[in-house]
Design an enzyme around this catalytic site. Sequence first.
Site: not given
Length: 160
Positions: A65-67, A90-91, A94-95, A97, A136
């Site tokens: 997704s960032f790209e 984007v799921i 734990e961080t 990010h 979704r």
Amino acid sequence: MATENKNLSVYDINKIPNAKDLRFGIVVSEWNDEITEALYQGAEEALLDCGATSENILRWNVPGSFELTFGCKKMIQTQEVDAIIAIGSVIRGETSHFDFVCSATAEGIKDLNVAYDVPVIFCVLTDDNIEQSRARSGGKHGNKGTEAAIVAIQMAVLGK
């Protein structure tokens, strides 16, 4: 939750402009491909249902997704499209990010809409878990890809 008991895929074809003369780009993240492929299918089916031809639907893949922002920018610069749909998923993990990727992706797509005259439609799911993403992308809440395609048609016509 905002989409509780709502199907995002319902549209009245009689209220949507005919897409037969429009050219669409779809940039798809390969990350979480179970979800992004389902979103792509929803978008493609809706575009075709509203009159677009398969020859006028251009698909590019990017790693994540960032790209999406860069992929959409290059598509705007090198292809003649009337609208682009940016598809990602984007799921939450734990961080933190998740927060950085979601924020940067949304900001990047917003920046493209400000900088260029080609509308870029945000079809990036930002969910807490895979179950929400599935709901979704063809599940109980419909398909956000379908909704993005309808928005792409409306915005493409607005831009003409």
